[in-house]
Each structure stands twice: as structure tokens, then as C-alpha cells.
Enzyme design. Structure first.
Site, PDB file in Angstrom:
ATOM      1  N   ASN A 114      -8.076 -18.509  19.980  1.00  0.00           N
ATOM      2  CA  ASN A 114      -7.818 -19.291  21.186  1.00  0.00           C
ATOM      3  C   ASN A 114      -9.125 -19.875  21.720  1.00  0.00           C
ATOM      4  O   ASN A 114     -10.204 -19.283  21.584  1.00  0.00           O
ATOM      5  CB  ASN A 114      -7.073 -18.494  22.266  1.00  0.00           C
ATOM      6  CG  ASN A 114      -7.744 -17.191  22.666  1.00  0.00           C
ATOM      7  OD1 ASN A 114      -8.438 -16.575  21.866  1.00  0.00           O
ATOM      8  ND2 ASN A 114      -7.552 -16.779  23.901  1.00  0.00           N
ATOM      9  N   ILE A 115      -8.988 -21.062  22.274  1.00  0.00           N
ATOM     10  CA  ILE A 115     -10.149 -21.797  22.783  1.00  0.00           C
ATOM     11  C   ILE A 115      -9.812 -22.270  24.194  1.00  0.00           C
ATOM     12  O   ILE A 115      -8.917 -23.104  24.366  1.00  0.00           O
ATOM     13  CB  ILE A 115     -10.470 -23.010  21.874  1.00  0.00           C
ATOM     14  CG1 ILE A 115     -10.690 -22.551  20.430  1.00  0.00           C
ATOM     15  CG2 ILE A 115     -11.693 -23.762  22.409  1.00  0.00           C
ATOM     16  CD1 ILE A 115     -10.664 -23.687  19.410  1.00  0.00           C
ATOM     17  N   GLU A 116     -10.481 -21.686  25.181  1.00  0.00           N
ATOM     18  CA  GLU A 116     -10.196 -22.036  26.569  1.00  0.00           C
ATOM     19  C   GLU A 116     -11.184 -23.079  27.078  1.00  0.00           C
ATOM     20  O   GLU A 116     -12.228 -23.314  26.458  1.00  0.00           O
ATOM     21  CB  GLU A 116     -10.252 -20.763  27.433  1.00  0.00           C
ATOM     22  CG  GLU A 116      -9.222 -19.739  26.966  1.00  0.00           C
ATOM     23  CD  GLU A 116      -9.173 -18.487  27.817  1.00  0.00           C
ATOM     24  OE1 GLU A 116     -10.107 -18.245  28.614  1.00  0.00           O
ATOM     25  OE2 GLU A 116      -8.188 -17.743  27.674  1.00  0.00           O
ATOM     26  N   CYS A 168      -4.070 -22.324  21.970  1.00  0.00           N
ATOM     27  CA  CYS A 168      -3.790 -20.971  21.476  1.00  0.00           C
ATOM     28  C   CYS A 168      -4.271 -20.810  20.032  1.00  0.00           C
ATOM     29  O   CYS A 168      -4.399 -21.792  19.283  1.00  0.00           O
ATOM     30  CB  CYS A 168      -2.295 -20.687  21.509  1.00  0.00           C
ATOM     31  SG  CYS A 168      -1.603 -20.541  23.153  1.00  0.00           S
ATOM     32  N   GLU A 170      -2.694 -19.644  17.481  1.00  0.00           N
ATOM     33  CA  GLU A 170      -1.700 -20.066  16.486  1.00  0.00           C
ATOM     34  C   GLU A 170      -1.802 -21.562  16.206  1.00  0.00           C
ATOM     35  O   GLU A 170      -1.752 -22.010  15.060  1.00  0.00           O
ATOM     36  CB  GLU A 170      -0.278 -19.742  16.973  1.00  0.00           C
ATOM     37  CG  GLU A 170       0.006 -18.275  17.146  1.00  0.00           C
ATOM     38  CD  GLU A 170      -0.314 -17.757  18.546  1.00  0.00           C
ATOM     39  OE1 GLU A 170      -1.290 -18.248  19.169  1.00  0.00           O
ATOM     40  OE2 GLU A 170       0.402 -16.861  19.006  1.00  0.00           O
ATOM     41  N   CYS A 226       3.352 -17.929  22.187  1.00  0.00           N
ATOM     42  CA  CYS A 226       3.931 -18.567  23.380  1.00  0.00           C
ATOM     43  C   CYS A 226       4.976 -19.599  22.961  1.00  0.00           C
ATOM     44  O   CYS A 226       5.092 -19.956  21.781  1.00  0.00           O
ATOM     45  CB  CYS A 226       2.821 -19.213  24.223  1.00  0.00           C
ATOM     46  SG  CYS A 226       2.269 -20.812  23.597  1.00  0.00           S
ATOM     47  N   CYS A 248       3.659 -22.673  21.061  1.00  0.00           N
ATOM     48  CA  CYS A 248       3.292 -22.368  19.669  1.00  0.00           C
ATOM     49  C   CYS A 248       4.537 -22.154  18.812  1.00  0.00           C
ATOM     50  O   CYS A 248       4.565 -22.548  17.646  1.00  0.00           O
ATOM     51  CB  CYS A 248       2.378 -21.147  19.601  1.00  0.00           C
ATOM     52  SG  CYS A 248       0.735 -21.513  20.235  1.00  0.00           S
TER      53      CYS A 248
HETATM   54  N1  THU Z   1      -2.855 -17.060  23.783  1.00  0.00           N
HETATM   55  C1  THU Z   1      -2.893 -17.307  22.441  1.00  0.00           C
HETATM   56  O1  THU Z   1      -3.904 -17.792  21.902  1.00  0.00           O
HETATM   57  N2  THU Z   1      -1.794 -17.023  21.716  1.00  0.00           N
HETATM   58  C2  THU Z   1      -0.683 -16.386  22.192  1.00  0.00           C
HETATM   59  O2  THU Z   1       0.227 -16.095  21.428  1.00  0.00           O
HETATM   60  C3  THU Z   1      -0.598 -16.046  23.611  1.00  0.00           C
HETATM   61  C4  THU Z   1      -1.703 -16.542  24.472  1.00  0.00           C
HETATM   62  C5  THU Z   1      -4.089 -17.292  24.565  1.00  0.00           C
HETATM   63  C6  THU Z   1      -4.054 -18.443  25.528  1.00  0.00           C
HETATM   64  C7  THU Z   1      -5.126 -18.016  26.520  1.00  0.00           C
HETATM   65  O3  THU Z   1      -6.384 -18.408  26.014  1.00  0.00           O
HETATM   66  C8  THU Z   1      -5.056 -16.509  26.520  1.00  0.00           C
HETATM   67  O4  THU Z   1      -4.372 -16.150  25.326  1.00  0.00           O
HETATM   68  C9  THU Z   1      -4.348 -15.905  27.721  1.00  0.00           C
HETATM   69  O5  THU Z   1      -3.117 -16.500  27.902  1.00  0.00           O
END
Ligand code: THU
Length: 139
Positions: free
Chosen positions: A44-46, A55, A57, A94, A97
Site C-alpha cells: 500500500n502507498i499512502e 492498496c 492489491e 477492500c 480492490c
Molecule cells: N489497505 C490495503 O492496502 N489493502 C487492503 O486490503 C485493506 C486496506 C491499506 C489502505 C491503507 O493504506 C491502509 O491499508 C489502511 O486502510
């Protein structure tokens, strides 16, 4: 389905090490197995503008599709907070995804949600996204 689940989960854990999650402190790794047998990974990259977040995935999926792979058989997902050692929860993809994965894997795509290489839950995407809306509906 016959493939090495431990290898796919291991790849997801390795990808999780690159997670950029300074805001949620929730680090996720994903490893996507293509029909040709290749593994594509993502984290994941925020962003400071939170909604821009990608996300793990979809990072893996978009890497793969951008390299010409469009058919997949399985994905492993691992996630946990970086500041706690609580591994009691599995991380399930999520809704966004699930939809993106459905486009390229359909209902049969096997989703492996792992706490460790030996402790995981798996189910076909069709169970996580019943009556999915896929490409066959619009062509
Ligand atoms: N996130 C994912 O990368 N994949 C998931 O299946 C659920 C959530 C990430 C998004 C965000 O960066 C962090 O988890 C918290 O929601």
C-alpha cells in the site's frame, strides 16, 4: 488449486516491507500469481492527501497489467499495524480492490488472506464479491 501457497504468502510478506503507510500505520503486502506462473507483488502507498492512497492489491495488479499480464489465478494478502504485534486479524481486500481483481481474475480467483505462511483463510473472489460486475456484462 495446485500451487505453493507458502511461496505466494512469503512474497506478500516481503512486499509488505515496502509499504508506505505513515498515516494509517497499517502496512499491507500482496502477491498476485499470474496464469503464466509469474508472481507480481505490491504494497500500500499512502499520500498526505489521504484519498489518493493505493492498496497493496491494486499496486500488484496494476504492475502486472502494465507489464502485459492480464489473467490471474490467486492473490495472497497480508496486513497488520506497524506499531503493534497483533496478528489476530486477517486482511481482506477492500471493495474497490475486489472489483479491480474481478476484472482480471473473475469469480474463480483464489484470495488467500494470511496471518502467516501456515495460518491463512482462502476463498474464491466470487464469495467475497457475489454477482460481480465483469467485462462480459458490457461487451
Ligand atoms: N489497505 C490495503 O492496502 N489493502 C487492503 O486490503 C485493506 C486496506 C491499506 C489502505 C491503507 O493504506 C491502509 O491499508 C489502511 O486502510
Amino acid at each position: 488449486m495446485d500451487f505453493d501457497r507458502r511461496e505466494l504468502i512469503r512474497a506478500a510478506f516481503r512486499a509488505r516491507e515496502y509499504a508506505y503507510a505513515p498515516y494509517s500505520h497499517f502496512a499491507v503486502g500482496a502477491a498476485l500469481l499470474s496464469q503464466s506462473g509469474k508472481i507480481y507483488t505490491g504494497c500500500n502507498i499512502e499520500c498526505a492527501s489521504y484519498s489518493v492512497t493505493n492498496c497493496a492489491e491494486r499496486t500488484a495488479l496494476f504492475k502486472a497489467v502494465s507489464e502485459g499480464e492480464c489473467n490471474f489465478t490467486a492473490i495472497a494478502v497480508v496486513g497488520a499495524r506497524t506499531d503493534r504485534s497483533d496478528d489476530s486479524l486477517i486482511t481482506s481486500p477492500c471493495g474497490v480492490c475486489r472489483q479491480a481483481l474481478y476484472e482480471f481474475g473473475g469469480a474463480e480467483l483464489l484470495v488467500i488472506m494470511a496471518k502467516s505462511e501456515d495460518d491463512f483463510t482462502e476463498m474464491p473472489l466470487g464469495k467475497l464479491l457475489p454477482l460481480g460486475f465483469g467485462p462480459e456484462k458490457v461487451v
